[in-house]
Write an enzyme that holds these catalytic residues in place. Structure first.
Site, PDB file in Angstrom:
ATOM      1  N   GLY A 212     -33.244  44.596 -41.183  1.00  0.00           N
ATOM      2  CA  GLY A 212     -34.103  45.642 -41.750  1.00  0.00           C
ATOM      3  C   GLY A 212     -35.500  45.105 -41.989  1.00  0.00           C
ATOM      4  N   GLY A 213     -35.806  44.804 -43.255  1.00  0.00           N
ATOM      5  CA  GLY A 213     -37.163  44.407 -43.660  1.00  0.00           C
ATOM      6  C   GLY A 213     -37.802  43.359 -42.759  1.00  0.00           C
TER       7      GLY A 213
ATOM      8  N   GLU B  99     -22.374  45.533 -42.750  1.00  0.00           N
ATOM      9  CA  GLU B  99     -23.489  45.501 -43.690  1.00  0.00           C
ATOM     10  C   GLU B  99     -22.962  45.786 -45.097  1.00  0.00           C
ATOM     11  OE1 GLU B  99     -27.446  46.259 -41.430  1.00  0.00           O
ATOM     12  OE2 GLU B  99     -26.711  48.154 -42.188  1.00  0.00           O
TER      13      GLU B  99
ATOM     14  N   SER C 147     -30.264  41.668 -45.737  1.00  0.00           N
ATOM     15  CA  SER C 147     -31.179  40.592 -46.173  1.00  0.00           C
ATOM     16  C   SER C 147     -31.134  39.358 -45.274  1.00  0.00           C
ATOM     17  CB  SER C 147     -30.895  40.213 -47.638  1.00  0.00           C
ATOM     18  OG  SER C 147     -31.134  41.326 -48.482  1.00  0.00           O
TER      19      SER C 147
ATOM     20  N   TRP D  12     -35.957  49.533 -38.002  1.00  0.00           N
ATOM     21  CA  TRP D  12     -37.243  49.698 -38.685  1.00  0.00           C
ATOM     22  C   TRP D  12     -37.169  50.713 -39.826  1.00  0.00           C
ATOM     23  CZ3 TRP D  12     -41.155  50.012 -33.936  1.00  0.00           C
ATOM     24  CH2 TRP D  12     -41.129  48.767 -33.273  1.00  0.00           C
TER      25      TRP D  12
HETATM   26  P1  13P Z   1     -32.459  44.495 -44.885  1.00  0.00           P
HETATM   27  O1  13P Z   1     -32.490  43.445 -43.794  1.00  0.00           O
HETATM   28  O2  13P Z   1     -33.819  44.972 -45.278  1.00  0.00           O
HETATM   29  O3  13P Z   1     -31.629  44.053 -46.047  1.00  0.00           O
HETATM   30  O4  13P Z   1     -31.726  45.772 -44.255  1.00  0.00           O
HETATM   31  C1  13P Z   1     -30.530  45.604 -43.594  1.00  0.00           C
HETATM   32  C2  13P Z   1     -30.182  46.872 -42.927  1.00  0.00           C
HETATM   33  O5  13P Z   1     -29.892  47.862 -43.560  1.00  0.00           O
HETATM   34  C3  13P Z   1     -30.229  46.902 -41.449  1.00  0.00           C
HETATM   35  O6  13P Z   1     -29.667  48.070 -40.958  1.00  0.00           O
END
Ligand code: 13P
Length: 254
Positions: free
Chosen positions: A234-235, A168, A213, A10
């Protein structure tokens, strides 16, 4: 057979009310998915207690976003130890996220110490590794990622037992630019091959998540790849509908 894991990071988002609403949405839909997929949520430290209480009757796993590399209590202002996270009900913790490596200057050695500290307290570390765009474009991707892994290996290969790795690529985080399933698979296979040089068994068993993403519309093709065992989200983990759809994609893959 590696059990899929989907973890929601989060980051620094939310408040007690928005978290209450998000969890209510997830609890309704995730119960069945949790039969075949491990699902974790990683709220900011100050909300761990609230989320932990709310998850008491749920199969969802509580994780934190960071941990101190210091094991013993002491004069470390602002830090939170692995024992404290365990005490409050966490089972997992993200370590070495690129936003900490690159934004806050965490070194490979520090991150490796955090992996050890987490394991010592009985937490499962989710070790994040990944390259910057510039590192990929100048042919240094493999050496950067191997360096991130090697720092942990230097403290003992057993530190990868039960640990989770999240690949990542930094250029894919929060940018909407996801690595293609083939690009991600190539790196996941590379990580597994590197670990196999030290322990075949660990390399075979370790779960390697993809992060960057991941959305409902690309999760299925990513998770279908041979060496991708789930995602660090993430998002999209801030939306109950999107996170559920991503967990569902991991479920169908399994
Ligand atoms: P996003 O899914 O927002 O690109 O972030 C990925 C992330 O950093 C998960 O730790």
């Amino acid at each position: 057979m590696r059990r899929p894991l989907v973890a929601g990071n989060w980051k620094m988002n939310g408040n007690s009310e928005s978290i209450r609403v998000l969890l209510a949405g997830l609890e309704n839909t995730l119960a069945e998915i949790c039969q075949s997929v491990d699902v974790a949520v990683c709220p900011p430290h100050v909300y761990l207690d609230q989320v932990g209480r709310s998850l008491q009757d749920s199969e969802m796993i509580l994780g934190a976003q960071d941990v101190s590399r210091h094991v013993e209590d002491g004069a470390y202002t602002g830090e939170c130890s692995a024992n404290m996270l365990k005490d409050i009900g966490c089972s997992m913790v993200i370590v070495g996220h690129s936003e900490r490596r690159h934004g806050l200057g965490e070194t490979n050695d520090w991150v490796a110490e955090k992996v050890v500290a987490a394991r010592k307290a009985g937490l499962t570390p989710i070790l994040c590794v990944g390259e910057l765009l510039e590192e990929r474009e100048t042919g240094r991707m493999q050496s950067v990622i191997e360096g991130q892994l090697q720092a942990v290996i230097d403290l003992g290969m057993e530190n990868f037992e039960g640990t989770v790795i999240a690949y990542e690529p930094v250029w894919a985080i929060g940018t909407g630019k996801t690595a293609s399933p083939e690009q991600a698979q190539e790196v996941h296979a590379m990580i597994r091959a590197y670990l196999a040089g030290f322990s075949q068994g660990i390399a075979q068993d370790i779960r390697i998540l993809y992060g960057g993403s991941v959305k409902p519309d690309n999760a299925g093709t990513l998770f279908a790849m041979q060496d991708i065992d789930g995602g660090l989200i993430g998002g999209a983990s801030l939306s109950a509908d999107d996170f559920t759809a991503i967990c569902q994609a991991a479920c169908q893959d399994g």
